[in-house]
Write an enzyme that holds these catalytic residues in place. Structure first.
Site, PDB file in Angstrom:
ATOM      1  N   HIS A  56       0.814  -1.225   0.000  1.00 16.20           N
ATOM      2  CA  HIS A  56       0.000   0.000   0.000  1.00 16.20           C
ATOM      3  C   HIS A  56       0.841   1.267   0.000  1.00 16.20           C
ATOM      4  CE1 HIS A  56      -3.935   2.039   1.098  1.00 16.20           C
ATOM      5  NE2 HIS A  56      -4.334   1.075   0.280  1.00 16.20           N
ATOM      6  N   HIS A  59      -6.869  -2.917 -10.761  1.00 12.90           N
ATOM      7  CA  HIS A  59      -7.221  -2.461  -9.415  1.00 12.90           C
ATOM      8  C   HIS A  59      -8.696  -2.088  -9.391  1.00 12.90           C
ATOM      9  CE1 HIS A  59      -7.193   0.906  -6.290  1.00 12.90           C
ATOM     10  NE2 HIS A  59      -6.644  -0.085  -5.619  1.00 12.90           N
TER      11      HIS A  59
END
Length: 385
Positions: A188, A288
């Site tokens: 992340h 994504h």
């Protein structure tokens, strides 16, 4: 005679953190898009309004010319806001064209290369009990792959104690499921370059499916040092917004899986080009998608036609979706059914997702003001979320 000129663009800001777009032609064909940056819905909505002057009155079938004008016509190009606004408009135009020709979008992109697409979804990484409980829920729901955050907030150089705890969750999953469950780990962008190799050392024994965003995309040059250090596939790309953003890492050969977002990276038109460009470098694509049903449907159409697509993220049940979830806004939720870890090829024309406008109007009254949490380290310094 059908009049495909674009008559109206409407926006709906709905919970949990989404912005939907409705494009209507003069003959009444409706297309749906999802133009949003998480935490910047109003900003993207303003950008869509600014772009309307280039869209209203145009023939909705002129998708590529409209894309080029939206991208190039404002002199300044790229970035999350502009590209997300373009993405939603582009999705809606493909939806219209598919409905106009009465075929699914993937047929317009060259036809399917597969009859189903492998899926994964999120599980919480807050503590071991939650990880095991949620993983069992997802397996029971039909998934064969999951993803979770690899770490919480991290110092630029964290303590050995913090490093040692990172591998606990994936260790428990391996012990519970063996290799019947694929496990992706999302760094992340929380981890800075000095920590990445040490964390990889801790995680490598448990053989994750991939490591996502090992460093922030603005530090992609660090991938030159990380990539040769590990045999774990490296994934990145959710914060990259066009083929020009992906060009350098593909040329350098420092990535295995790219993850453009259909609501951020220029929509169906641009992500199709990115996928094809990646294929020339023998790099795979796994779009994504932590967003809503229109974004997910758009991603699946790219997956259906891309030989190098390997797996698709879904936000169904993700922790952001409190009170409202993907299927709440959909009249035909069965298209997103997961069977043996996969979603079947769509059959309906356009994007194939039918939006429940009654539920959308209800959600619009609620709205949202979602924003990223702000994290700080123990010493008060900002920590990447």
């Amino acid at each position: 005679m059908d009049d495909s000129r674009i008559e109206k663009i409407e926006l709906f800001k709905v919970p949990p953190r989404w912005l939907f777009l409705k494009v209507t032609t003069k003959s009444g064909i409706v297309g749906w898009g999802e133009p949003v940056v998480e935490g910047k819905a109003d900003t993207v909505a303003a950008c869509v309004k600014e772009l309307e002057q280039y869209v209203i009155g145009r023939n909705a079938n002129d998708i590529e010319d409209i894309w080029q004008i939206l991208y190039r016509g404002g002199f300044y190009r790229g970035g999350p806001i502009l590209m997300s606004a373009i993405s939603g408009i582009d999705q809606a135009l493909w939806d219209i064209k598919g409905k106009f020709l009465n075929v699914p979008v993937f047929e317009l992109l060259g036809g399917a290369v597969r009859h189903k697409m492998k899926m994964y979804c999120w599980i919480g990484g807050d503590n071991p009990d939650v990880v095991l409980e949620q993983a069992h829920e997802k397996v029971k729901a039909g998934y064969q792959a999951v993803k979770m955050n690899a770490t919480g907030g991290m110092q630029w150089v964290s303590s050995l104690k913090d490093i040692k705890t990172v591998a606990l969750n994936i260790k428990l999953l391996r012990e519970e499921f063996g290799y019947d469950l694929d496990i992706g780990l999302d760094f992340h962008g929380r981890v800075h370059k000095p920590m990445v190799k040490k964390l990889i050392d801790e995680l490598a024994p448990y053989e994750p499916m991939f490591i996502e965003e090992p460093v922030l995309s603005e530090n992609n040059d660090a991938l030159k040092h990380i990539y040769p250090y590990t045999n774990i596939p490296i994934a990145t790309g959710e914060r990259m917004f066009s083929r020009w953003d992906f060009k350098e890492i593909l040329h350098q050969g420092v990535v295995d899986i790219i993850q453009p977002d259909l609501s951020h990276a220029g929509g169906i038109s641009e992500v199709r080009r990115i996928a094809t460009m990646a294929e020339a470098y023998d790099v795979t694509i796994a779009p994504h998608c932590p967003l809503g049903p229109i974004s997910l449907a758009s991603a699946l159409h790219i997956d259906f036609v891309s030989a190098n697509a390997i797996i698709q993220e879904s936000s169904l049940g993700i922790h952001y979706n409190q009170g409202y979830d993907i299927l709440d806004y959909v009249l035909n939720p069965e298209i997103f059914d997961v069977k043996d870890g996969h979603i079947d090829l769509f059959k309906k024309p356009g994007l194939g997702v039918e939006i429940n406008e009654e539920k959308l109007l209800e959600g619009q009254k609620v709205g949202h003001n979602w924003a990223n949490p702000i994290w700080r380290n123990e010493d008060g310094n900002f920590s990447e979320w």
